[in-house]
Design an enzyme around this catalytic site. Structure first.
Site, PDB file in Angstrom:
ATOM      1  N   GLY A  58       0.838  -1.205   0.000  1.00 40.33           N
ATOM      2  CA  GLY A  58       0.000   0.000   0.000  1.00 40.33           C
ATOM      3  C   GLY A  58       0.858   1.235   0.000  1.00 40.33           C
ATOM      4  CB  CYS A  85       5.185  -4.376   0.096  1.00 39.90           C
ATOM      5  SG  CYS A  85       5.966  -2.794  -0.213  1.00 39.90           S
ATOM      6  CE1 TYR A  86       1.483   1.137   5.478  1.00 45.60           C
ATOM      7  CE2 TYR A  86      -0.151  -0.608   5.793  1.00 45.60           C
ATOM      8  CZ  TYR A  86       0.381   0.630   6.150  1.00 45.60           C
ATOM      9  OH  TYR A  86      -0.168   1.328   7.184  1.00 45.60           O
ATOM     10  CG  HIS A 178       5.839  -6.112  -4.706  1.00 46.20           C
ATOM     11  ND1 HIS A 178       4.552  -5.883  -4.258  1.00 46.20           N
ATOM     12  CD2 HIS A 178       6.571  -5.033  -4.348  1.00 46.20           C
ATOM     13  CE1 HIS A 178       4.509  -4.705  -3.664  1.00 46.20           C
ATOM     14  NE2 HIS A 178       5.719  -4.165  -3.697  1.00 46.20           N
ATOM     15  CD  GLU A 180       2.741  -8.653  -5.592  1.00 42.86           C
ATOM     16  OE1 GLU A 180       3.386  -9.430  -4.857  1.00 42.86           O
ATOM     17  OE2 GLU A 180       2.619  -7.442  -5.351  1.00 42.86           O
ATOM     18  CG  ASP A 236     -16.761  -9.241 -19.788  1.00 45.48           C
ATOM     19  OD1 ASP A 236     -15.842 -10.078 -19.888  1.00 45.48           O
ATOM     20  OD2 ASP A 236     -16.565  -8.077 -19.388  1.00 45.48           O
ATOM     21  CE  LYS A 383     -12.549  -8.834 -20.658  1.00 47.21           C
ATOM     22  NZ  LYS A 383     -13.756  -8.016 -20.719  1.00 47.21           N
TER      23      LYS A 383
END
Ligand code: XMP
Length: 527
Positions: A58, A85-86, A178, A180, A236, A383
């Site tokens: 964050g 992280c944060y 990170h 990710e 979608d 998505k």
């Protein structure tokens, strides 16, 4: 019911740019997870039944008085925790360690030396041998300077004394980097260890299970009622159609409005795929004339958007009334292709501390009197998951991996007043651009590409004659979230080929230009 949600992870979001990426990575591992804002109602955290909690990064600083904090319930839950992280910094600050603000932000690659092994790092190293180390991606200002009581320091870097920390008894971990992002080489493996080994989640979240689960849920929700869906030809709504068709068959009716502002031959393609190939009940409304007459004389972009949106609602309403009369019973449900990023709550939204303000492009609501209840089978999906289940449901890959197309269609790509002859030229120019992108294997490397019609006349020589004709602009962007974008450095040979084809094959175009503006300041669309 399938057990698809029984093993899940809760991500508390502190407003990081990468939070959705954490969620997508975990789901790719086959584990369901949800993102809640850090100030979400804390009692619900205990009731949720997650097997582990991740605290995201964050933009705030734990060194400030009113910094966002993880609610006490997170620690009371007795679950494994991973602070990223944060999230790691707040673990340290809240549990009796210390953080400090650095002089400069650290952004980019770093090497974490593993100084003590823990269950999170077991077997992970980019540098096996005497000095175990990980190649990671950092993006932070503050860092943890003292690990809290009960924690050991497990990794450090040149710049950060506590790069990773662990409390093995409680199964609480913190990583400053990170995991990710793909720049962190072992990031996926690390998240996998946390989710499957440490939290003990089974990998139930697969395309086939998602479909089965949704089919059961939709059947339970709508029973024997009729369901209506506005099919746009986009990813979608096509996936919703395929899914609902599998769930309730002919109780689903789709209305496809051909506005005359679609891609070249798109109307026929939608019918061929959805109605003929998939067997979905689709009512096609050829409304191009209505759209062109309503748009005549209007050149303001917002006015054009409103006209297009309003007309869609009118036509949809007319069709649904006809359907009600024909079937003798009221249509009770409206299906919508809402997806997960549309409904994720923003971090800090309740406490008014939100950092991100999203801009939405809604096509406008349906009239009150329709009184339809909503069925939204993609509400939990990202998505990429929508695309995967689309393929699994038998939709053509080409349709499912198509670039996004705006609701108002070519209406916002013909600058100024919309006329049928402009729409035809533009659709054909766009089709040439798309065809070449695919031939050159560039289509999947761009996030969105399209042609724009510029209502200015430019001099050219066509054959031997001097011509005074229209200009087509080409736009191609690369982006992750469509909030910011870079223009794509398409090869000159490619651009030359597209330009030649457009000018030679289309009567009425004498010049093609390429848009080299980034977003910001330019938007992706021209209107
Ligand atoms: P901009 O032009 O705002 O576009 O940079 C960002 C993304 O949104 C799409 N877009 C729209 N989509 N209705 C839509 O459904 C709209 O009015 C609209 N305007 C822009 C655009 O194609 C891009 O993907």
């Amino acid at each position: 019911m399938t057990q698809i949600h029984s093993d899940k992870i809760l991500i508390l979001d502190f407003g990081a740019q990468y939070t959705q990426l954490i969620a997508r990575r975990i789901r790719e591992l086959g584990v369901y997870c949800e993102i809640w804002a850090w100030d979400h109602e804390p009692t619900e955290i205990l009731a949720y039944g997650a097997k582990g909690i991740i605290l995201s990064g964050g933009p705030e600083s734990t060194t400030l008085e009113d910094a966002p904090k993880a609610p006490q319930e997170v620690f009371d839950a007795g679950l494994p925790i991973l602070g990223i992280c944060y999230g790691m910094q707040t673990l340290a600050a809240q549990l009796g360690g210390a953080t400090e603000a650095a002089d400069a932000r650290e952004f980019g690659h770093a090497k974490v030396d593993i100084v003590a092994s823990d269950r999170l790092f077991a077997g992970l190293s980019d540098h096996p041998g005497s000095a175990q180390a990980l190649d990671v991606w950092m993006s932070h200002g503050d860092h943890v300077s003292v690990a809290p009581p009960g924690f050991i320091v497990t990794g450090r870097t040149d710049r950060v004394p506590v790069a990773t920390m662990a409390n093995e008894d409680k199964r609480w971990y913190g990583v400053q980097f990170h995991p990710e992002v793909t720049h962190t080489k072992q990031g996926g493996a690390l998240l996998k260890r946390f989710v499957t080994e440490i939290c003990g989640c089974r990998t139930l979240w697969t395309a086939a299970n998602i479909i089965e689960d949704q089919i059961e849920r939709v059947r339970a929700q709508v029973g024997n009622d009729q369901v209506l869906l506005g099919l746009s030809g986009g990813v979608d709504s096509s996936v919703v159609a395929a899914l609902l068709h599998r769930a309730i068959g002919d109780k689903l009716t789709c209305v496809f409005v051909d506005t005359g502002l679609l891609r070249w031959k798109e109307g026929d393609q939608v019918m061929a795929t959805m109605a003929e190939h998939m067997g979905v009940k689709v009512i096609r409304v050829n409304a191009a004339d209505r759209y062109f007459s309503a748009l005549a004389g209007h050149s303001d972009p917002e006015a054009k958007r409103k006209i297009i949106g309003r007309l869609f609602v009118e036509i949809f309403d007319e069709e649904s009334s006809k359907l009600t009369t024909a079937s003798g019973g009221q249509v009770k449900w409206l299906a919508q292709g809402t997806i997960y990023p549309d409904v994720i709550e923003s971090a800090g939204s309740k406490t008014g501390k939100a950092h991100v303000i999203k801009s939405h492009h809604n096509v406008g609501g349906l009239p009150e009197h329709m009184k339809l209840k909503l069925v939204e089978p993609l509400r939990e999906l990202f998505k990429d998951e929508v695309r995967r289940i689309g393929v699994e449901l038998g939709l053509p890959r080409e349709m499912v991996y198509r670039h996004p197309f705006p609701g108002p269609g070519l209406g916002v790509r013909i600058l100024g007043e919309v006329k049928p002859e402009y729409a035809e030229l533009l659709a054909r120019a766009d089709a040439i651009f798309m065809e070449e992108l695919r031939l050159w294997d560039l289509y999947d490397k761009t996030s969105q590409a399209f042609a724009v019609f510029l209502p200015v006349k430019s001099v050219g020589v066509v054959g031997d004659a001097r011509a005074y004709e229209w200009v087509i602009a080409l736009r191609a962007v690369e982006t992750i979230d469509f909030m910011t974008a870079h223009w794509v450095h398409l090869p000159y040979d490619f651009l030359g080929k597209v330009s030649n084809r457009i000018i030679n094959e289309l009567r009425g175009v004498s010049r093609v230009v390429y848009d080299i503006s980034g977003k910001p300041p330019a938007t992706i669309e021209w209107e």
